[in-house]
Design a protein around this motif. Structure first.
Motif, mmCIF file in Angstrom:
data_model
loop_
_atom_site.group_PDB
_atom_site.id
_atom_site.type_symbol
_atom_site.label_atom_id
_atom_site.label_comp_id
_atom_site.label_asym_id
_atom_site.label_seq_id
_atom_site.Cartn_x
_atom_site.Cartn_y
_atom_site.Cartn_z
ATOM 1 N N ALA A 70 7.405 4.290 93.108
ATOM 2 C CA ALA A 70 8.404 5.324 92.825
ATOM 3 C C ALA A 70 8.120 6.021 91.497
ATOM 4 O O ALA A 70 8.226 7.252 91.402
ATOM 5 C CB ALA A 70 9.803 4.709 92.819
ATOM 6 N N ARG A 71 7.735 5.268 90.474
ATOM 7 C CA ARG A 71 7.490 5.876 89.159
ATOM 8 C C ARG A 71 6.268 6.787 89.188
ATOM 9 O O ARG A 71 6.282 7.873 88.599
ATOM 10 C CB ARG A 71 7.326 4.790 88.089
ATOM 11 C CG ARG A 71 8.589 3.996 87.820
ATOM 12 C CD ARG A 71 8.497 3.216 86.523
ATOM 13 N NE ARG A 71 7.346 2.335 86.450
ATOM 14 C CZ ARG A 71 7.308 1.088 86.917
ATOM 15 N NH1 ARG A 71 8.372 0.577 87.542
ATOM 16 N NH2 ARG A 71 6.232 0.333 86.786
ATOM 17 N N THR A 72 5.202 6.343 89.853
ATOM 18 C CA THR A 72 3.994 7.181 89.886
ATOM 19 C C THR A 72 4.256 8.464 90.670
ATOM 20 O O THR A 72 3.811 9.539 90.263
ATOM 21 C CB THR A 72 2.798 6.430 90.505
ATOM 22 O OG1 THR A 72 3.147 5.921 91.790
ATOM 23 C CG2 THR A 72 2.350 5.289 89.614
ATOM 24 N N VAL A 73 4.980 8.366 91.779
ATOM 25 C CA VAL A 73 5.258 9.564 92.577
ATOM 26 C C VAL A 73 6.156 10.518 91.806
ATOM 27 O O VAL A 73 5.951 11.740 91.827
ATOM 28 C CB VAL A 73 5.858 9.187 93.940
ATOM 29 C CG1 VAL A 73 6.303 10.446 94.695
ATOM 30 C CG2 VAL A 73 4.845 8.415 94.781
ATOM 31 N N LEU A 76 3.972 12.253 89.354
ATOM 32 C CA LEU A 76 3.060 13.195 90.002
ATOM 33 C C LEU A 76 3.785 14.459 90.460
ATOM 34 O O LEU A 76 3.314 15.577 90.232
ATOM 35 C CB LEU A 76 2.380 12.520 91.195
ATOM 36 C CG LEU A 76 1.331 11.462 90.840
ATOM 37 C CD1 LEU A 76 1.034 10.567 92.034
ATOM 38 C CD2 LEU A 76 0.062 12.114 90.313
ATOM 39 N N ALA A 77 4.940 14.287 91.094
ATOM 40 C CA ALA A 77 5.685 15.439 91.604
ATOM 41 C C ALA A 77 6.385 16.203 90.494
ATOM 42 O O ALA A 77 6.652 17.400 90.629
ATOM 43 C CB ALA A 77 6.705 14.986 92.646
ATOM 44 N N GLY A 78 6.662 15.496 89.387
ATOM 45 C CA GLY A 78 7.348 16.127 88.273
ATOM 46 C C GLY A 78 6.399 16.634 87.212
ATOM 47 O O GLY A 78 5.959 17.787 87.245
ATOM 48 N N GLU A 79 6.050 15.783 86.278
ATOM 49 C CA GLU A 79 5.236 16.181 85.130
ATOM 50 C C GLU A 79 3.869 16.732 85.527
ATOM 51 O O GLU A 79 3.382 17.708 84.949
ATOM 52 C CB GLU A 79 5.061 14.984 84.195
ATOM 53 C CG GLU A 79 4.352 15.297 82.904
ATOM 54 C CD GLU A 79 4.332 14.116 81.944
ATOM 55 O OE1 GLU A 79 3.437 14.072 81.073
ATOM 56 O OE2 GLU A 79 5.215 13.228 82.058
ATOM 57 N N THR A 98 7.142 7.358 99.832
ATOM 58 C CA THR A 98 6.507 8.407 99.030
ATOM 59 C C THR A 98 7.160 9.771 99.237
ATOM 60 O O THR A 98 7.444 10.484 98.282
ATOM 61 C CB THR A 98 5.005 8.480 99.354
ATOM 62 O OG1 THR A 98 4.382 7.237 98.997
ATOM 63 C CG2 THR A 98 4.324 9.613 98.601
ATOM 64 N N HIS A 99 7.425 10.145 100.496
ATOM 65 C CA HIS A 99 7.981 11.484 100.731
ATOM 66 C C HIS A 99 9.398 11.612 100.186
ATOM 67 O O HIS A 99 9.794 12.683 99.721
ATOM 68 C CB HIS A 99 7.943 11.831 102.223
ATOM 69 C CG HIS A 99 8.956 11.126 103.067
ATOM 70 N ND1 HIS A 99 8.825 9.820 103.453
ATOM 71 C CD2 HIS A 99 10.130 11.558 103.610
ATOM 72 C CE1 HIS A 99 9.850 9.465 104.202
ATOM 73 N NE2 HIS A 99 10.670 10.497 104.311
ATOM 74 N N GLU A 100 10.160 10.524 100.209
ATOM 75 C CA GLU A 100 11.532 10.571 99.702
ATOM 76 C C GLU A 100 11.543 10.820 98.199
ATOM 77 O O GLU A 100 12.313 11.637 97.685
ATOM 78 C CB GLU A 100 12.259 9.274 100.045
ATOM 79 C CG GLU A 100 12.455 9.069 101.529
ATOM 80 C CD GLU A 100 12.933 7.675 101.893
ATOM 81 O OE1 GLU A 100 13.643 7.544 102.898
ATOM 82 O OE2 GLU A 100 12.573 6.714 101.170
ATOM 83 N N VAL A 101 10.674 10.097 97.486
ATOM 84 C CA VAL A 101 10.611 10.250 96.028
ATOM 85 C C VAL A 101 10.024 11.605 95.658
ATOM 86 O O VAL A 101 10.550 12.314 94.791
ATOM 87 C CB VAL A 101 9.785 9.106 95.404
ATOM 88 C CG1 VAL A 101 9.704 9.274 93.888
ATOM 89 C CG2 VAL A 101 10.384 7.747 95.759
ATOM 90 N N ALA A 105 12.014 15.255 93.901
ATOM 91 C CA ALA A 105 11.597 15.998 92.705
ATOM 92 C C ALA A 105 11.068 17.374 93.052
ATOM 93 O O ALA A 105 11.243 18.331 92.283
ATOM 94 C CB ALA A 105 10.520 15.201 91.954
ATOM 95 N N ALA A 106 10.399 17.495 94.197
ATOM 96 C CA ALA A 106 9.777 18.762 94.608
ATOM 97 C C ALA A 106 9.964 18.905 96.117
ATOM 98 O O ALA A 106 9.138 18.415 96.898
ATOM 99 C CB ALA A 106 8.298 18.774 94.249
ATOM 100 N N PRO A 107 11.046 19.546 96.571
ATOM 101 C CA PRO A 107 11.356 19.615 98.005
ATOM 102 C C PRO A 107 10.239 20.184 98.868
ATOM 103 O O PRO A 107 10.180 19.884 100.064
ATOM 104 C CB PRO A 107 12.599 20.511 98.043
ATOM 105 C CG PRO A 107 13.240 20.320 96.701
ATOM 106 C CD PRO A 107 12.102 20.155 95.742
ATOM 107 N N ALA A 108 9.335 20.983 98.288
ATOM 108 C CA ALA A 108 8.256 21.580 99.074
ATOM 109 C C ALA A 108 7.038 20.663 99.210
ATOM 110 O O ALA A 108 6.025 21.057 99.807
ATOM 111 C CB ALA A 108 7.829 22.906 98.451
ATOM 112 N N ALA A 109 7.103 19.448 98.683
ATOM 113 C CA ALA A 109 5.953 18.547 98.730
ATOM 114 C C ALA A 109 5.571 18.205 100.167
ATOM 115 O O ALA A 109 6.428 18.047 101.041
ATOM 116 C CB ALA A 109 6.257 17.267 97.957
#
Length: 276
Positions: A70-73, A76-79, A98-101, A105-109
């Motif tokens: 969760a922290r790595t995702v 990645l999706a944030g910073e 992975t997709h939930e996290v 942070a980034a709905p388009a992921a």
């Protein structure tokens, strides 16, 4: 310690409708049991308990590995601004997939999951939910065939844009003779500059009892494991720039309040590397 009764016991012992042999323990189902899940059978629980007897703190270390995901995702999706994820060795869906996290942070992921376990395939529908604007997909493929995975994933992901390659708790199921380092190198060669590699890997040398736990585990499961040292895992990040704090134990990688912390202070090796 005896395994608790489980609703899965009501299923046929050889799971013919799913192409499963439930009389032999399987890594995904053993891991599910350690996480407290219900998608496991008597053989899985028996193997899991044999390992727990050798390493009693294993359950919290498994939860620490899930928190590392969760922290790595989130990073990645944030910073890091990553919008594409290739999750290899997905396992049975659990909390904080992975997709939930990523999509929180980034709905388009966009997230592509890959696994070769029939029981994971039966749960793939749970992995295919997505935020509007994003997407998820599931590929039934083996990590040992990276070219096939990349060809299929290329229909979903844009390999001209950065991709986060997630290999969490799976590389120990690839033997040294199958060259896991070469597999990772081939995958990372296919993604562009600015891509990332996230790895968590059970450690051989940092927890007393691990060697005995590995022996007990390998006596019961369909796919044996190979625990590795810090230097072995560091080889996977060759030619990549490790994100601070580098390759550490997973519970030490950018911990957040409330994350599981093993009482004995040990867990798996974990790190995140960026492709220059």
């Amino acid at each position: 310690m005896a395994a608790e009764p489980n609703a899965a016991d009501e299923r046929p012992e050889h799971g013919s409708s799913m192409g499963l042999d439930t009389s032999v323990a399987h890594p995904a189902r053993v891991y599910d049991y350690w996480l407290g899940g219900k998608d496991n059978f008597a053989a899985d629980r028996e193997a899991a308990e044999r390992v727990l007897a050798a390493t009693p703190g294993l359950r919290i270390r498994v939860r620490a590995n899930r928190a590392f995901l969760a922290r790595t995702v989130r990073y990645l999706a944030g910073e890091a601004g990553i919008r594409q994820f290739l999750d290899l060795g997905t396992g049975i869906p659990s909390a904080n997939n992975t997709h939930e996290v990523a999509q929180a942070a980034a709905p388009a992921a966009r997230v592509v999951y890959v696994d070769n376990d029939p029981i994971v395939l039966t749960h793939a529908r749970a992995l295919l939910t997505s935020m509007p604007g994003g997407s998820t997909d599931y590929l039934d493929a083996d990590l040992r065939d990276p070219e096939r995975i990349l060809a299929m994933a290329g229909n979903i992901l844009d390999f001209e844009q950065p991709v986060a390659v997630m290999l969490l708790g799976v590389l120990h199921l690839v033997r040294d003779s199958e060259d896991p380092w070469g597999i990772v190198e081939r995958v990372m060669a296919a993604v562009p500059s600015g891509s990332y590699l996230a790895i968590s890997h059970p450690a051989m040398e940092i927890n007393p009892g691990q060697e005995e736990a590995q022996r007990r585990y390998n006596e019961r499961v369909s796919t044996p494991q190979t625990l590795r040292t810090h230097s072995d895992v560091e080889r996977f990040f060759a030619n990549l720039e490790l994100v601070e704090p580098g390759l550490v134990q997973v519970h030490q990688w950018r911990p957040e309040p409330g994350d599981p912390t093993p009482e004995d202070g040990t867990s798996a090796h974990g790190g995140l590397g960026r492709k220059p």
